[in-house]
Enzyme design. Structure first.
Site, PDB file in Angstrom:
ATOM      1  N   LYS A  45       0.830  -1.211   0.000  1.00  0.00           N
ATOM      2  CA  LYS A  45       0.000   0.000   0.000  1.00  0.00           C
ATOM      3  C   LYS A  45       0.865   1.263   0.000  1.00  0.00           C
ATOM      4  CE  LYS A  45      -1.757  -1.457   3.778  1.00  0.00           C
ATOM      5  NZ  LYS A  45      -2.523  -1.705   5.020  1.00  0.00           N
ATOM      6  N   THR A  74      -7.754   3.448   7.587  1.00  0.00           N
ATOM      7  CA  THR A  74      -7.724   3.219   6.129  1.00  0.00           C
ATOM      8  C   THR A  74      -7.256   1.798   5.785  1.00  0.00           C
ATOM      9  OG1 THR A  74      -5.537   4.242   6.104  1.00  0.00           O
ATOM     10  CG2 THR A  74      -7.365   5.612   5.337  1.00  0.00           C
TER      11      THR A  74
HETATM   12  N1  LIG Z   1      -4.633  10.403   1.656  1.00  0.00           N
HETATM   13  C1  LIG Z   1      -4.991   9.373   0.907  1.00  0.00           C
HETATM   14  N2  LIG Z   1      -5.642   9.569  -0.270  1.00  0.00           N
HETATM   15  C2  LIG Z   1      -6.021   8.515  -1.037  1.00  0.00           C
HETATM   16  N3  LIG Z   1      -5.797   7.242  -0.712  1.00  0.00           N
HETATM   17  C3  LIG Z   1      -5.162   6.970   0.441  1.00  0.00           C
HETATM   18  C4  LIG Z   1      -4.720   8.017   1.313  1.00  0.00           C
HETATM   19  N4  LIG Z   1      -4.136   7.440   2.404  1.00  0.00           N
HETATM   20  C5  LIG Z   1      -4.205   6.118   2.221  1.00  0.00           C
HETATM   21  N5  LIG Z   1      -4.810   5.821   1.034  1.00  0.00           N
HETATM   22  C6  LIG Z   1      -5.124   4.484   0.515  1.00  0.00           C
HETATM   23  O1  LIG Z   1      -5.713   3.778   1.594  1.00  0.00           O
HETATM   24  C7  LIG Z   1      -5.336   2.399   1.571  1.00  0.00           C
HETATM   25  C8  LIG Z   1      -4.655   2.066   2.896  1.00  0.00           C
HETATM   26  O2  LIG Z   1      -3.296   2.508   2.800  1.00  0.00           O
HETATM   27  P1  LIG Z   1      -2.368   2.940   3.998  1.00  0.00           P
HETATM   28  O3  LIG Z   1      -0.972   2.904   3.455  1.00  0.00           O
HETATM   29  O4  LIG Z   1      -2.859   4.200   4.587  1.00  0.00           O
HETATM   30  O5  LIG Z   1      -2.635   1.765   5.000  1.00  0.00           O
HETATM   31  P2  LIG Z   1      -2.202   1.641   6.522  1.00  0.00           P
HETATM   32  O6  LIG Z   1      -0.991   2.466   6.793  1.00  0.00           O
HETATM   33  O7  LIG Z   1      -2.119   0.195   6.811  1.00  0.00           O
HETATM   34  O8  LIG Z   1      -3.421   2.256   7.293  1.00  0.00           O
HETATM   35  P3  LIG Z   1      -3.506   2.487   8.874  1.00  0.00           P
HETATM   36  O9  LIG Z   1      -2.755   3.745   9.115  1.00  0.00           O
HETATM   37  O10 LIG Z   1      -4.965   2.572   9.091  1.00  0.00           O
HETATM   38  O11 LIG Z   1      -2.847   1.311   9.538  1.00  0.00           O
HETATM   39  C9  LIG Z   1      -4.444   2.242   0.343  1.00  0.00           C
HETATM   40  O12 LIG Z   1      -5.242   1.830  -0.764  1.00  0.00           O
HETATM   41  C10 LIG Z   1      -3.905   3.657   0.112  1.00  0.00           C
HETATM   42  O13 LIG Z   1      -3.535   3.871  -1.226  1.00  0.00           O
END
Ligand SMILES: Nc1ncnc2c1ncn2[C@@H]1O[C@H](COP(=O)(O)OP(=O)(O)OP(=O)(O)O)[C@@H](O)[C@H]1O
Ligand SMILES: Cc1ncc(CO)c(N)n1
Length: 270
Positions: free
Chosen positions: A173, A209
């Protein structure tokens, strides 16, 4: 009706963990079930307490579901320690649950640890080989592979290393990337690489997310989608959820799990 099980921690704030997973399953019309691994006292400002279940409590919940209802797909989130990881791995095998999405949750947005570092090797050894899909963010992929990930080439190399650990499909991600305009996720199925690009939304309401995204992949797998289709749908789901994020609390507010279905309904009506 198709069914999905989440094996994860509770977020009292409702934006991440088991709560995010069950809301996502419901929105995607899959019957949601849960096996709780830990209770967290948590809000939009951070994690104030972590209270893990014993491995036995986790096993009993999986047994209750495995011996009666079964499931079409399983997602794992916060697992906290090696005992829980081993218990989950043994029981995924016992009940022949092979539609498994592993979200290797390690650290919450505010910095609190949701996985003991000494449990990493158990995750690599026992759980990852059972995963149809693993969905690390960049820092999690760095821990699991032991390499630093900066460039697009690093991402492909990390995905290959995770594949070598026995995971069938890797979704790396891009939410933590420094790209200011796009959020790019990378899928590797052992042969090909695919990228999924969305407009980066400038917002602080991003609590949960990762949980929401992996739960959406799980729901789609439960309904029979292949991994590529499931990631496309999950990307649309999380994009809508972030765009309509909910500004509650004083910190990182949650995403809006109802946004995707609301948009579909509006499109159908117009
Ligand atoms: N600001 C943003 N705008 C658009 N898409 C986003 C944004 N932030 C995260 N995403 C999308 O959200 C999904 C989760 O990604 P992310 O890398 O934030 O996961 P994570 O770090 O595991 O989340 P968390 O912080 O909840 O543990 C992915 O598909 C990413 O591309
Ligand atoms: C319970 C729980 N699981 C996962 C995350 C990661 O977002 C969180 N903050 N809380």
């Amino acid at each position: 009706m198709k069914m999905a099980l989440t094996i994860a921690g509770s977020d009292s704030g409702g934006g991440a963990g088991i709560q995010a997973d069950l809301k996502t399953f419901q929105e995607l019309e899959v019957f949601g079930m849960s096996a709780l691994t830990a209770v967290t006292a948590q809000n939009t400002l951070g994690v104030h307490g972590v209270y893990p279940m014993t491995a036995e409590v986790v096993i009993e919940q999986m047994k209750a579901i495995g011996e009666d209802m079964g499931t079409d797909a399983v997602k794992t989130g916060m697992l906290f320690n090696a005992e829980i990881i081993e218990a989950v791995s043994v029981n995924l095998t016992k009940y022949h649950w092979d539609n498994v999405v592993v979200d290797p949750v390690m650290i919450a947005k505010g910095g609190a640890s949701l996985l003991q570092m000494e449990a990493i090797s158990a995750m690599q050894k026992f759980l990852l080989p059972l995963a149809k899909v693993v969905t690390p963010n960049i820092p999690e992929a760095e821990v699991l592979t032991g390499m630093s990930i900066r460039t697009a080439e690093d991402k492909r190399e990390a995905a290959k290393k995770l594949h070598a650990l026995g995971v069938q499909n890797i979704v790396l991600k891009g939410g933590h990337d420094e790209n200011p305009s796009e959020s790019i996720d990378l899928l590797f199925d052992g042969k090909e690489f695919y990228t999924f690009t969305s407009k980066r939304i400038p917002t602080k309401n991003t609590h949960g997310t990762g949980c929401t995204f992996s739960a959406a992949i799980t729901a789609e797998l439960a309904k029979g989608a292949d991994v590529y289709q499931a990631v496309i749908k999950a990307k649309d789901f999380i994009q809508a959820a972030i765009e309509d994020g909910i500004a509650i609390g004083q910190g990182h507010g949650p995403t809006n799990h109802g946004a995707y279905r609301k948009r579909i309904m509006e499109m159908v009506q117009s």
